[in-house]
Design an enzyme around this catalytic site. Structure first.
Site, PDB file in Angstrom:
ATOM      1  N   ASP A   1       0.848  -1.191   0.000  1.00 57.93           N
ATOM      2  CA  ASP A   1       0.000   0.000   0.000  1.00 57.93           C
ATOM      3  C   ASP A   1       0.887   1.246   0.000  1.00 57.93           C
ATOM      4  O   ASP A   1       1.423   1.597   1.026  1.00 57.93           O
ATOM      5  CB  ASP A   1      -0.969   0.002   1.173  1.00 57.93           C
ATOM      6  CG  ASP A   1      -0.332  -0.406   2.500  1.00 57.93           C
ATOM      7  OD1 ASP A   1       0.748  -1.041   2.523  1.00 57.93           O
ATOM      8  OD2 ASP A   1      -0.927  -0.089   3.541  1.00 57.93           O
TER       9      ASP A   1
ATOM     10  N   GLU B   1      12.809   1.542   7.348  1.00 54.48           N
ATOM     11  CA  GLU B   1      11.705   0.733   6.838  1.00 54.48           C
ATOM     12  C   GLU B   1      11.906   0.333   5.380  1.00 54.48           C
ATOM     13  O   GLU B   1      11.550  -0.768   4.957  1.00 54.48           O
ATOM     14  CB  GLU B   1      10.419   1.547   6.989  1.00 54.48           C
ATOM     15  CG  GLU B   1       9.179   0.930   6.421  1.00 54.48           C
ATOM     16  CD  GLU B   1       8.030   1.921   6.378  1.00 54.48           C
ATOM     17  OE1 GLU B   1       6.882   1.456   6.337  1.00 54.48           O
ATOM     18  OE2 GLU B   1       8.283   3.151   6.392  1.00 54.48           O
TER      19      GLU B   1
END
Length: 543
Positions: free
Chosen positions: A307, A491
């Protein structure tokens, strides 16, 4: 014993509904202990999200009420704070906002490996109880969070995080598996994460691979131990199978024109996501499509873990064209093939030949469908299929390596995937997510730890250790360089320039669970030799 007799018997009885093709009941989203904040706090939550009183809407979704929700809602209805300032003051007076995960505590000067080792305690949480009215779901055992804004356990993140837990953390690895097993027993599936607002969807089904890490030399033994939970997860993904027909999917099940049964990402709700309420409203306003349809496609993309990405966009550029539920993806179906193989192997150990034959047959049919319907000879990769048109979408992404990762690929096709990967996806910092730069975080120039592991181990499974080793070396080099420059594990990374990543709905986060786990696992696969590092393929723990 991990499974007490009463719990196992009750859960086995619940699975009888699965065996009879009866969809198991879902956890009630409107119950006070599982209602998402947008339901529990109604207009207050929606007004606060629309007004963007906090820059990151997830802050609102994770806020802890300081008194009973019903009292807060009643006072809000009476006071009707209309201005943004009044609304913010009301919210701040009635909710506590906890800080993000702090991960800068390890002392400076540590090696990359030692820094990651020092991070594990900072990322470990125990939440056996949830504060009344909060969105947090309680879990029985300790677990590792990703870090930053992500202060709860996440489904597919956790498998990659667990790869980096050493022998001294074996009990933590087991605890995390038991937390996921608990969620399957409690909610009928593994939610996206341990928050009430994630209950309507799952994430890529990596539970069987987590279980395999408990017994890497004999994974079937571990699968037999968790067989009820593995079957229940499979039943969640296959719910609605008996109602699906060509051109008419049911929930996450898609039946294609040739009778093949495959799966798609989906979400049980068709309203804005609590954690991205204002963002979802803005997308829906920008299109003529029915808003509930847009919301479900946004949510389905969140279930995919990608996403967002050009994979889900009709025009490859704009979120307003998102059509995730039209897509039959190779990553999801590759994982479900692995799950079916794992259940079959567990059933053999459990001395249940009928079960073993049934799931092995399912796996064989899924593998045939993946190779017949999701193979794109033009790109040399497994591809996303639009079930409405019956056409492959021509996506060149790292998702095309999943059938290698789970063993679903045919040998000749795997060789073509390796060639296409080297030609189109290999960058100086590792494997790039896609070849298109849209500004979305699951596109170029970003690379992500899970996709490096999928690529490396998938190529190893089919004998291309040279390319696998090259990817591993480039990724570890990127992570090491950025760590030396910033002191952080991130991340995501821009693998085209070997620098920190960017894009997406929120700021770049550090911590970071799956980067830590994959980097340690790949470092373990490399040994210093002469002027460089020699690479040895990691041991496979899947079917």
């Amino acid at each position: 014993m991990r499974h007490d007799w009463i719990r196992r018997s009750a859960f086995a009885l619940a699975l009888l509904g699965v065996a009879c093709n009866v969809t198991p009941p879902k956890a009630a989203e409107t119950a006070s202990d599982t209602a998402p904040p947008s339901v529990l706090f109604g207009d207050l939550y929606i007004d606060a999200a629309k007004a963007r009183i906090h820059p990151d809407t997830k802050t609102l979704a994770d806020a802890v009420p300081l008194r009973a929700p019903a009292e807060i809602v009643a006072d809000y209805d009476r006071q009707k704070p209309m201005s943004e300032t009044a609304l913010r003051n009301f919210f701040d007076a009635n909710f506590r906002v906890d800080p993000p995960v702090e991960t800068v505590a390890p002392p400076e000067g540590l090696s990359l490996r030692d820094h990651i080792t020092a991070l594990w305690p900072l990322l470990t949480r125990t939440t056996t109880e949830a504060e009344p009215g909060s969105s947090r779901l309680p879990l029985p055992e300790p677990y590792v969070v990703p870090g930053g804004r992500f202060t709860e356990i996440y489904y597919w993140d956790s498998y990659f995080t667990m790869l980096g837990l050493g022998a001294e953390q074996a009990s933590l690895r087991r605890s995390m598996v038991d937390d996921f097993a608990y969620m399957i027993r409690t909610y009928g599936h593994v939610p996206n994460g341990s928050r009430t607002y994630y209950l309507s969807r799952s994430q890529p089904p990596f539970f069987y691979l987590m279980v395999s890490l408990l017994s890497p030399d004999d994974p079937a033994k571990a699968w037999a131990e968790y067989l009820p939970e593995l079957k229940a997860e499979h039943a969640f993904w296959m719910a609605g199978e008996m109602d699906a027909a060509p051109g008419l999917p049911s929930l996450r099940v898609v039946k294609l024109a040739d009778g093949s049964v495959l799966n798609r990402y989906y979400d049980g709700r068709d309203v804005p996501r609590d954690e991205s309420y204002g963002e979802d409203l803005a997308v829906a306003v920008g299109t003529d499509r029915p808003a509930p349809e847009v919301y479900r496609d946004l949510r389905a993309a969140a279930e995919s873990g990608w996403d967002f990405s050009s994979r889900w966009l009709v025009d490859g550029k704009s979120l307003t064209t998102i059509h995730t539920t039209d897509v039959v993806p190779p990553d999801l179906n590759g994982l479900l093939y692995g799950l079916e193989k794992a259940i079959a192997a567990g059933c053999v150990v459990a001395d249940d030949p009928a079960c073993a034959i049934s799931y092995a047959d399912r796996a064989d049919k899924r593998r045939a469908a993946i190779n017949a319907l999701l193979w794109n000879a033009d790109t040399g990769l497994y591809d996303d299929l639009d079930w409405k048109t019956g056409k492959l979408l021509g996506h060149v992404t790292a998702a095309g390596l999943y059938p290698l990762f789970t063993g679903a690929a045919e040998e000749a096709k795997a060789a073509e995937v390796a060639s296409a990967t080297r030609a189109h996806l290999l960058e100086q910092g590792g494997i790039v997510t896609s070849t298109i730069n849209t500004g979305q975080q699951w596109d170029a120039p970003n690379g992500w730890a899970p996709l490096q592991w999928v690529s490396v181990t998938g190529l190893c499974r089919y004998g291309d250790s040279a390319l696998a080793g090259e990817i591993a070396k480039r990724w570890v080099s990127t992570v090491s360089r950025v760590y030396d420059d910033t002191g952080r594990l991130l991340e995501k990374y821009n693998v085209m320039d070997a620098v920190p990543g960017g894009g997406g709905e929120y700021a770049l986060q550090d911590g970071f669970g799956w980067t830590n786990g994959v980097t340690i696992a790949l470092m373990d696969a490399m040994t210093e030799q002469g002027n460089g590092a020699a690479f040895t393929c990691p041991a496979m723990t899947g079917p």
